[in-house]
Design a protein around this motif. Structure first.
Motif, mmCIF file in Angstrom:
data_model
loop_
_atom_site.group_PDB
_atom_site.id
_atom_site.type_symbol
_atom_site.label_atom_id
_atom_site.label_comp_id
_atom_site.label_asym_id
_atom_site.label_seq_id
_atom_site.Cartn_x
_atom_site.Cartn_y
_atom_site.Cartn_z
ATOM 1 N N UNK A 3 0.825 -1.202 0.000
ATOM 2 C CA UNK A 3 0.000 0.000 0.000
ATOM 3 C C UNK A 3 0.865 1.260 0.000
ATOM 4 N N UNK A 4 2.151 1.066 -0.327
ATOM 5 C CA UNK A 4 3.070 2.200 -0.374
ATOM 6 C C UNK A 4 2.553 3.247 -1.358
ATOM 7 N N UNK A 5 2.571 4.502 -0.928
ATOM 8 C CA UNK A 5 2.058 5.574 -1.773
ATOM 9 C C UNK A 5 2.992 5.790 -2.957
ATOM 10 N N UNK A 6 2.422 6.023 -4.124
ATOM 11 C CA UNK A 6 3.197 6.286 -5.319
ATOM 12 C C UNK A 6 2.416 7.254 -6.209
ATOM 13 N N UNK A 7 3.112 7.798 -7.186
ATOM 14 C CA UNK A 7 2.434 8.669 -8.135
ATOM 15 C C UNK A 7 1.478 7.848 -8.994
ATOM 16 N N UNK A 8 0.350 8.465 -9.309
ATOM 17 C CA UNK A 8 -0.590 7.832 -10.237
ATOM 18 C C UNK A 8 0.040 7.851 -11.622
ATOM 19 N N UNK A 12 -2.457 3.671 -14.896
ATOM 20 C CA UNK A 12 -3.603 3.662 -13.973
ATOM 21 C C UNK A 12 -4.805 4.367 -14.601
ATOM 22 N N UNK A 13 -4.550 5.501 -15.248
ATOM 23 C CA UNK A 13 -5.626 6.245 -15.892
ATOM 24 C C UNK A 13 -6.222 5.422 -17.034
ATOM 25 N N UNK A 14 -5.352 4.768 -17.798
ATOM 26 C CA UNK A 14 -5.831 3.953 -18.919
ATOM 27 C C UNK A 14 -6.754 2.838 -18.437
ATOM 28 N N UNK A 41 -13.493 10.503 -21.221
ATOM 29 C CA UNK A 41 -13.305 9.441 -20.234
ATOM 30 C C UNK A 41 -11.919 9.542 -19.574
ATOM 31 N N UNK A 42 -10.927 9.853 -20.392
ATOM 32 C CA UNK A 42 -9.555 9.954 -19.865
ATOM 33 C C UNK A 42 -9.434 11.108 -18.876
ATOM 34 N N UNK A 43 -9.967 12.275 -19.221
ATOM 35 C CA UNK A 43 -9.871 13.438 -18.329
ATOM 36 C C UNK A 43 -10.642 13.205 -17.037
ATOM 37 N N UNK A 44 -11.789 12.522 -17.122
ATOM 38 C CA UNK A 44 -12.564 12.213 -15.918
ATOM 39 C C UNK A 44 -11.798 11.265 -15.020
ATOM 40 N N UNK A 45 -11.171 10.237 -15.619
ATOM 41 C CA UNK A 45 -10.386 9.281 -14.836
ATOM 42 C C UNK A 45 -9.177 9.958 -14.203
ATOM 43 N N UNK A 46 -8.521 10.829 -14.948
ATOM 44 C CA UNK A 46 -7.354 11.549 -14.429
ATOM 45 C C UNK A 46 -7.737 12.430 -13.252
ATOM 46 N N UNK A 47 -8.861 13.126 -13.368
ATOM 47 C CA UNK A 47 -9.340 13.984 -12.281
ATOM 48 C C UNK A 47 -9.663 13.156 -11.053
ATOM 49 N N UNK A 48 -10.314 12.020 -11.246
ATOM 50 C CA UNK A 48 -10.708 11.163 -10.128
ATOM 51 C C UNK A 48 -9.493 10.589 -9.403
ATOM 52 N N UNK A 49 -8.471 10.212 -10.166
ATOM 53 C CA UNK A 49 -7.284 9.581 -9.574
ATOM 54 C C UNK A 49 -6.248 10.607 -9.100
ATOM 55 N N UNK A 50 -6.388 11.865 -9.539
ATOM 56 C CA UNK A 50 -5.386 12.882 -9.187
ATOM 57 C C UNK A 50 -4.122 12.763 -10.024
ATOM 58 N N UNK A 52 -1.146 13.430 -12.619
ATOM 59 C CA UNK A 52 -0.384 14.560 -13.142
ATOM 60 C C UNK A 52 0.580 14.043 -14.204
ATOM 61 N N UNK A 53 0.691 14.774 -15.297
ATOM 62 C CA UNK A 53 1.578 14.364 -16.377
ATOM 63 C C UNK A 53 3.035 14.398 -15.908
#
Length: 330
Positions: A3-8, A12-14, A41-50, A52-53
């Protein structure tokens, strides 16, 4: 599963959007083709997951990075702080990112890590970086902007921006002479960068032309405390009536120590003049007379140099200096 925190990640977005990894990449690449439905769909998923490029990864596929390396020393210096503030704001307005390295905290090998990030340009502030770094940038074909530094070896991709230090030294001397000063000193610090040395030498030459000897204080780092130490040492000399600090920080150390610690009236007993026109110099508690190297002009010239194509011919721009009259010279 950890459960180690990592960047999305884009993967994950895909997965969340039910599209390919390449579709995510295209959705965040200006001008790339992706259907309106998939983009939504991609922008909604990115927003939900947080999400960042990853801009560092993105630059690997660009002809030129949007990262600008800035190397500075003595970052607490009031003029350099103002310079960094103006420069970083200008870079941001152009969609560029500032990657700052403190030359006081490492040698050339540490500073050379800038090149690992494939920065588009390396901006070297006045006296900030060792010559080894300049040679390394030259060998790697990295474009540089050199501020108040000597010209690099021929063929180096470098834009020079130089304030007229010689004229500034002369102006400082002329003003103290006009104030009636005949027993003077110049405080340069032990750093002896080319710009500081030029200011001091021009000041001394103009004084010599009028038959006025100059005591040079060249100890310590370029800091306020060095100006304080210079005042304590120099003001034991009978009759000293004028001091030129080759930076405002040094001059302010002299001015405040003379007034608050040594009981000298400025400008009644002692005239003090600086060089830079840092914002702090105009404060009501200081009102330092100084030589201005325009921060606006310096920033404009730096940003124009950063904007130039990577292979453009090198340029040299001279920033004029002017006398700013306040209350520290009789």
């Amino acid at each position: 599963m950890s459960d180690r925190r990592r960047f999305v990640s884009a993967a994950d977005v895909a997965r969340r959007a039910g599209v390919s990894r390449s579709a995510v990449s295209r959705a965040f690449t200006p001008g790339a083709q992706v259907s309106a439905t998939a983009r939504t769909r991609i922008l909604a998923a990115a927003e939900e997951l947080g999400y960042r490029v990853n801009r560092l990864a993105q630059t690997l596929h660009q002809a030129r990075s949007d990262l600008v390396g800035v190397v500075g020393g003595n970052l607490g210096n009031p003029y350099i702080s103002a310079q960094l503030d103006a420069l970083s704001a200008g870079l941001h307005a152009r969609g560029l990112q500032c990657l700052l390295m403190n030359s006081a905290q490492g040698g050339a090998a540490d500073l050379a890590r800038l090149l690992d990030y494939r920065v588009r340009t390396v901006v070297l502030l006045s006296g900030a970086a060792p010559d080894d770094l300049i040679r390394l940038c030259a060998r790697n074909g990295a474009r540089m902007v050199l501020i108040n530094r000597p010209a690099p070896p021929k063929g180096t991709l470098a834009d020079l921006i130089q304030a007229d230090s010689t004229q500034g030294g002369r102006l400082a001397a002329e003003r103290l002479i006009a104030a009636g000063c005949r027993n003077v000193a110049v405080v340069i610090s032990g750093s002896r960068t080319s710009a500081k040395t030029e200011r001091a030498e021009a000041f001394e030459a103009e004084m010599a032309r009028h038959g006025i000897p100059v005591t040079r204080w060249a100890e310590g780092p370029n800091r306020y405390e060095t100006g304080c130490a210079a005042a304590r040492a120099l003001l034991t000399r009978p009759g000293l009536d004028g001091v030129f600090g080759v930076t405002d920080e040094l001059a302010l150390g002299v001015l405040n120590t003379a007034r608050a610690e040594l009981g000298r009236a400025v400008p009644g007993d002692l005239s003090v003049i600086g060089f830079d026109d840092a914002p702090v110099s105009g404060w009501a508690s200081h009102r330092l007379t100084t030589i201005r190297q325009s921060l606006d002009a310096l920033t404009r010239a730096t940003l124009e140099a950063v904007d130039r194509p990577a292979e453009a011919a090198s340029t040299c721009e001279h920033i004029p200096v002017t006398l700013v009259e306040r209350d520290s010279v009789a």
